[in-house]
Design an enzyme around this catalytic site. Sequence first.
Site, PDB file in Angstrom:
ATOM      1  N   VAL A 265      11.552 -19.616 -18.622  1.00  0.00           N
ATOM      2  CA  VAL A 265      10.186 -19.663 -19.162  1.00  0.00           C
ATOM      3  C   VAL A 265       9.576 -18.261 -19.098  1.00  0.00           C
ATOM      4  CG1 VAL A 265       7.906 -20.728 -18.995  1.00  0.00           C
ATOM      5  CG2 VAL A 265       9.903 -22.039 -18.349  1.00  0.00           C
ATOM      6  N   GLU A 287       7.843  -7.973  -9.851  1.00  0.00           N
ATOM      7  CA  GLU A 287       8.961  -7.736  -8.929  1.00  0.00           C
ATOM      8  C   GLU A 287      10.278  -7.742  -9.681  1.00  0.00           C
ATOM      9  OE1 GLU A 287       8.397 -10.771  -5.874  1.00  0.00           O
ATOM     10  OE2 GLU A 287       9.202 -12.226  -7.257  1.00  0.00           O
TER      11      GLU A 287
HETATM   12  O1  0RQ Z   1      16.793 -29.051 -11.648  1.00  0.00           O
HETATM   13  O2  0RQ Z   1      18.646 -27.583 -12.204  1.00  0.00           O
HETATM   14  O3  0RQ Z   1      19.049 -29.870 -11.258  1.00  0.00           O
HETATM   15  O4  0RQ Z   1      18.153 -29.586 -13.598  1.00  0.00           O
HETATM   16  O5  0RQ Z   1      14.133 -28.020 -10.621  1.00  0.00           O
HETATM   17  O6  0RQ Z   1      13.776 -26.320 -12.823  1.00  0.00           O
HETATM   18  O7  0RQ Z   1      12.700 -26.189 -15.056  1.00  0.00           O
HETATM   19  O8  0RQ Z   1      14.985 -25.102 -14.684  1.00  0.00           O
HETATM   20  O9  0RQ Z   1      12.833 -24.199 -13.675  1.00  0.00           O
HETATM   21  O10 0RQ Z   1      14.639 -22.454 -13.131  1.00  0.00           O
HETATM   22  O11 0RQ Z   1      12.295 -21.870 -13.883  1.00  0.00           O
HETATM   23  O12 0RQ Z   1      12.731 -22.849 -11.608  1.00  0.00           O
HETATM   24  C1  0RQ Z   1       9.842 -23.361  -9.381  1.00  0.00           C
HETATM   25  C2  0RQ Z   1      12.256 -23.588  -8.871  1.00  0.00           C
HETATM   26  C3  0RQ Z   1      11.469 -23.282 -11.230  1.00  0.00           C
HETATM   27  C4  0RQ Z   1      11.358 -21.353  -9.639  1.00  0.00           C
HETATM   28  C5  0RQ Z   1      11.218 -22.913  -9.769  1.00  0.00           C
HETATM   29  C6  0RQ Z   1      14.012 -29.366 -11.123  1.00  0.00           C
HETATM   30  C7  0RQ Z   1      14.580 -29.289 -12.521  1.00  0.00           C
HETATM   31  C8  0RQ Z   1      15.757 -28.349 -12.303  1.00  0.00           C
HETATM   32  C9  0RQ Z   1      14.727 -26.047 -11.862  1.00  0.00           C
HETATM   33  P1  0RQ Z   1      18.291 -29.031 -12.228  1.00  0.00           P
HETATM   34  P2  0RQ Z   1      13.641 -25.456 -14.153  1.00  0.00           P
HETATM   35  P3  0RQ Z   1      13.189 -22.756 -13.138  1.00  0.00           P
HETATM   36  C10 0RQ Z   1       9.480 -14.461  -8.831  1.00  0.00           C
HETATM   37  C11 0RQ Z   1       8.459 -15.467  -8.373  1.00  0.00           C
HETATM   38  C12 0RQ Z   1       9.366 -19.983  -6.661  1.00  0.00           C
HETATM   39  C13 0RQ Z   1       9.489 -18.514  -6.490  1.00  0.00           C
HETATM   40  C14 0RQ Z   1       8.760 -17.714  -7.521  1.00  0.00           C
HETATM   41  C15 0RQ Z   1      11.077 -20.860  -8.230  1.00  0.00           C
HETATM   42  C16 0RQ Z   1      15.223 -27.362 -11.265  1.00  0.00           C
HETATM   43  O13 0RQ Z   1      10.482 -20.737 -10.532  1.00  0.00           O
HETATM   44  O14 0RQ Z   1      11.945 -20.859  -7.375  1.00  0.00           O
HETATM   45  O15 0RQ Z   1       7.994 -18.201  -8.322  1.00  0.00           O
HETATM   46  N1  0RQ Z   1       9.812 -20.442  -7.974  1.00  0.00           N
HETATM   47  N2  0RQ Z   1       8.996 -16.423  -7.459  1.00  0.00           N
HETATM   48  O16 0RQ Z   1      14.971 -30.563 -12.974  1.00  0.00           O
HETATM   49  C17 0RQ Z   1      11.847 -32.320  -8.698  1.00  0.00           C
HETATM   50  C18 0RQ Z   1       9.906 -31.556  -9.740  1.00  0.00           C
HETATM   51  C19 0RQ Z   1      10.706 -30.654 -10.508  1.00  0.00           C
HETATM   52  C20 0RQ Z   1      12.078 -30.653 -10.259  1.00  0.00           C
HETATM   53  C21 0RQ Z   1      11.601 -29.149 -11.778  1.00  0.00           C
HETATM   54  N3  0RQ Z   1       8.583 -31.601  -9.902  1.00  0.00           N
HETATM   55  N4  0RQ Z   1      10.519 -32.363  -8.854  1.00  0.00           N
HETATM   56  N5  0RQ Z   1      12.649 -31.473  -9.371  1.00  0.00           N
HETATM   57  N6  0RQ Z   1      12.597 -29.720 -11.082  1.00  0.00           N
HETATM   58  N7  0RQ Z   1      10.427 -29.722 -11.451  1.00  0.00           N
HETATM   59  C22 0RQ Z   1      10.868 -14.482  -8.257  1.00  0.00           C
HETATM   60  C23 0RQ Z   1      10.994 -14.120  -6.818  1.00  0.00           C
HETATM   61  O17 0RQ Z   1      10.070 -14.123  -6.096  1.00  0.00           O
HETATM   62  C24 0RQ Z   1      12.277 -13.740  -6.266  1.00  0.00           C
END
Ligand code: 0RQ
Length: 499
Positions: A265, A287
Amino acid sequence: MHPTLQKKLMTAEEAAELIVDGDVIGASGFTLSGYPKAVAPMIARKARRLHDAGEPFSISLYTGASTGDEMDGELTRANALSHRVPYQSHPDLRSAINNGAVEFSDLHLSHVAQYVRSGFLKKPTVALVDAVDVTPEGHIYLSTSGGSTASYLLMADRIIVELNSYLGNGFKGFHDVFIPKAPPMRERIPIYKVDDRIGIPYVAVPTDKIVAIVETNAPDGTRPLKEPAEIDLTIAGHLVEFLKHERHHGRLPEGVPFQSGVGNVANAVLATLAREPEMQSVCLYTEVIQDSVFDLIDHDKLIFASGTALTLSIPFQERLKREMELIKSKVLLRQQEISNHPEIIRRLGVVAMNTALEFDIFGNVNSTHVLGSHMMNGIGGSGDFTRNAYLPIFMSPSTARGGAISSLVPMVSHVDHNEHSTKIFVTEQGLADVRGMSPVNRARHIIERCAHPDYRPLLKEYLEYGLKHAPSRHTPVVLSRAFEFHLRYEQTGTMLPKS
Ligand code: 0RQ
């Protein structure tokens, strides 16, 4: 190579023999960029050998953020990790953390280096770094990530350098290494523009601390990003329309920099910004710098990008090698305590764009724990940026797992970012701007604009029930019902009630 350094040359296997049970390794590496690739698999091999002989062997591993399979994967599979800090994204390591085999400390990334320097965390005994050059005076030129590497190098007693020839010497000059003074004598951090350089392009270490140099030639094992899906582009489209609207109304000053999280995204948002004719050129104070930086460059939309990691897929790592000087004139890498520093984020007025796992109708965000318990990756830098941003934005598809999960819930099952810090929410359904609103208005707005139509009536019903039955009309939380979506999912496999 200078004879003093040549004496330290050895194989990865020999270097791994220098690591002993209980060592605390402070390594380079941030979101799969600039992590050491040769020595860790040999440490894993050593761990297996010792375990087979009935001897204990485990280490703690601190990094900038997530690393590749050669490090997080190999060490986890060899049961060689006891403690991991501060962020990870490898499926094997994630499982080991969730089944209790590895302790994990999920820290704000801007805090890590100071935690180490001030003794909040155990001191690293060994620094293990991926570098493009090391000089006889002890100047270490880091590769594609800054992370917390300078502090690990400063604090560790022994240093192992993986001298990686993949990028070549032309990469020297990308880094600006600066370590702030310890409190209470800290002075202002003099970054006033995204491209201000305040440090030096290398980390200086006493050469006698360097115990091994291992020559490698290996690109970063970055996973290729998928082509943006329809849903990512729709989210990006809502966001770009909003930014244009804000600019039109004078609420988005020209030149405020953008931060964007990792993943598809985030990449789609920057790619969409690049292609939008009405959006002017942008600066990034972020970052992770991903492939989309090239979209911005190609559309002549990038003024400058400051980050701590250059996380590029292989074709873009190759392009970086071909266009090194052009990219260097547009990109610089800092230590993560500076790329994510609250003082600078607040001063520059960063627009922070991060992804949520789930958020609630009042605006609290869960970025880390599925069903309040299962660790996904970690908070990373999302807290550093969100709390201090001029405009914090959270994005997420409105549902997950084929619609069985609503990303918008009555109450989040874990809080990483609270309602006092958050302002803008975007899903493929639309965008909710809840600046200055009371909790009830926030809830109405978020449900109307962001909820999936399958879940919207359920959320509305919960809110109206709360307005009748909750102890207060201010934040009408009904404790007995607040987790009903999550409980239903645990019991039936979907957050939707049986029709
Ligand atoms: O699961 O892979 O088994 O299908 O979570 O979801 O939609 O592919 O999203 O890869 O962009 O990750 C928040 C984890 C999103 C990430 C998060 C399940 C969904 C899928 C991944 P599958 P998507 P993304 C810069 C800033 C925290 C750190 C951060 C993250 C998997 O963005 O780690 O922002 N953020 N750092 O099916 C259960 C829900 C769900 C869910 C999605 N509500 N409940 N499962 N999934 N929503 C980087 C650094 O700081 C290093």
